[in-house]
Enzyme design. Structure first.
Site, mmCIF file in Angstrom:
data_model
loop_
_atom_site.group_PDB
_atom_site.id
_atom_site.type_symbol
_atom_site.label_atom_id
_atom_site.label_comp_id
_atom_site.label_asym_id
_atom_site.label_seq_id
_atom_site.Cartn_x
_atom_site.Cartn_y
_atom_site.Cartn_z
ATOM 1 N N GLN A 109 40.745 13.093 -83.495
ATOM 2 C CA GLN A 109 41.027 13.450 -84.894
ATOM 3 C C GLN A 109 40.545 12.319 -85.813
ATOM 4 O O GLN A 109 40.573 12.441 -87.027
ATOM 5 C CB GLN A 109 42.523 13.670 -85.105
ATOM 6 N N ASP A 112 36.708 7.307 -87.577
ATOM 7 C CA ASP A 112 36.205 5.920 -87.627
ATOM 8 C C ASP A 112 35.075 5.622 -86.651
ATOM 9 O O ASP A 112 34.435 4.588 -86.726
ATOM 10 C CB ASP A 112 37.381 4.944 -87.374
ATOM 11 N N HIS A 127 37.704 16.134 -86.889
ATOM 12 C CA HIS A 127 37.895 15.993 -88.339
ATOM 13 C C HIS A 127 36.710 15.311 -89.009
ATOM 14 O O HIS A 127 36.845 14.756 -90.094
ATOM 15 C CB HIS A 127 39.184 15.213 -88.634
ATOM 16 N N CYS A 135 25.969 16.318 -99.159
ATOM 17 C CA CYS A 135 25.828 16.840 -100.532
ATOM 18 C C CYS A 135 26.493 18.201 -100.651
ATOM 19 O O CYS A 135 26.267 19.101 -99.838
ATOM 20 C CB CYS A 135 24.342 16.970 -100.894
ATOM 21 N N CYS A 156 23.355 12.922 -105.158
ATOM 22 C CA CYS A 156 22.304 13.295 -104.203
ATOM 23 C C CYS A 156 20.997 13.420 -104.995
ATOM 24 O O CYS A 156 21.034 13.682 -106.210
ATOM 25 C CB CYS A 156 22.661 14.650 -103.566
ATOM 26 N N CYS A 158 19.155 15.790 -105.137
ATOM 27 C CA CYS A 158 19.034 17.156 -105.707
ATOM 28 C C CYS A 158 19.874 17.278 -106.969
ATOM 29 O O CYS A 158 19.862 18.302 -107.638
ATOM 30 C CB CYS A 158 19.491 18.190 -104.667
ATOM 31 N N ASN A 221 52.178 7.461 -76.653
ATOM 32 C CA ASN A 221 52.418 7.272 -78.078
ATOM 33 C C ASN A 221 53.466 6.185 -78.282
ATOM 34 O O ASN A 221 54.273 5.924 -77.378
ATOM 35 C CB ASN A 221 52.855 8.586 -78.738
#
Ligand code: OAD
Length: 254
Positions: A109, A112, A127, A135, A156, A158, A221
């Site tokens: 998830q 990084d 994710h 863009c 961008c 464009c 955890n």
């Protein structure tokens, strides 16, 4: 070395016999690298900001400069951080599995890419990633590894606005990532949830889905979560300590 919760023999036995192991990671696995988690009371990102103010398409439409600045700051912070022993232990686990001609799938998830930096292969990014900016108009994606952006928001060529390549609240997960996760869960023998509060779906439902299919489930955890009661094994502790201990035990037993 921090005190490590015991690794159950049954878990190492199940991993030794497993043909396919699936691992799901969350922010907890990057915490000891210095990456803020989302929901930890003191340091969590959401303790300081309301997600709906920053991590939604509506927030970006309302104030693209603010949202771009916030993600740019997180991106620049990430550039100075490195994988920790927990990331490296997952690379060792993948190599231990593949050296025995077994299958290993890492679902994350996290945005990084510290798993990639540590050497994990075939990482499924549920994710997206903070390193790629897309863009909104032409869809062009570019990796941004440099320092802070000169201007916010990011334009961008464009003429459109470029947004972080992460999944925002209310958005669908990348279809290819979701399909890869669902395929992996359908065939895994052992599912390990690591460093996630198990509250954001669909990832939060993966452990239950694996269990329902007959897989054994472990959770690594720092504290109990909503899935702790359903897992076969719960190893509480810091992942940069517990994961190397797991790999040490597997290598010693095999
Ligand atoms: P959270 O911050 O919600 O949960 C992190 C979990 O890791 C908590 O249960 C902590 O107890 C645990 N933890 C913290 N440090 C740890 C350590 N050193 N070792 C082991 N466990 C540790 O982060 P996530 O569960 O990843 O979504 O959050 C899920 C999603 O919510 C994120 O991907 C993000 C957020 O909204 C999107 O951005 C779409």
């Amino acid at each position: 070395m921090a005190e490590c919760a015991p690794i159950p023999d049954e878990l190492t036995d199940a991993l030794t016999a497993a043909g396919h192991v699936v691992v799901l990671t969350g922010a907890g696995v990057s915490a000891e690298s210095g990456v803020p988690t989302f929901r930890d009371a003191q340091t969590g990102l959401w303790a300081k900001h309301r997600p709906e103010d920053l991590a939604t398409p509506q927030a970006f439409a309302r104030d693209p400069a603010l949202v771009t600045r916030w993600y740019d700051e997180r991106r620049v912070t990430l550039a100075s951080l490195a994988p920790n022993d927990g990331h490296r232990a997952l690379v060792d686990l993948q190599r231990w599995m593949t050296s025995r001609d077994r299958q290993f799938t890492l679902l994350t998830q996290n945005v990084d890419r510290l798993h990639h930096a540590a050497g994990s292969e075939g990482v499924v990014e549920l994710h997206g990633t903070l390193w790629v900016w897309r863009c909104e108009s032409c869809g062009e994606e570019q990796e941004e590894r440099g320092g802070p952006f000169d201007s916010h928001p990011l334009a961008c060529e464009c003429g459109g606005l470029r947004r972080p390549g992460v999944v925002w609240f209310g958005e669908m997960l990348p279809p290819s990532a979701l399909e890869a996760a669902e395929r992996a869960i359908q065939s895994c023998d052992v599912f390990i949830s690591i460093g996630t509060s198990a509250v954001v779906y669909p990832a939060a439902g993966f452990a239950q889905a694996a269990k329902a299919r007959g897989a054994r489930v472990a959770e690594f955890n720092r504290e109990p979560t909503p899935i702790t009661d359903l897992v076969d094994w719960s190893v509480q502790g810091l992942s940069a300590t517990t994961l190397p201990e797991l790999v040490r035990r597997l290598q010693a037993d095999s």
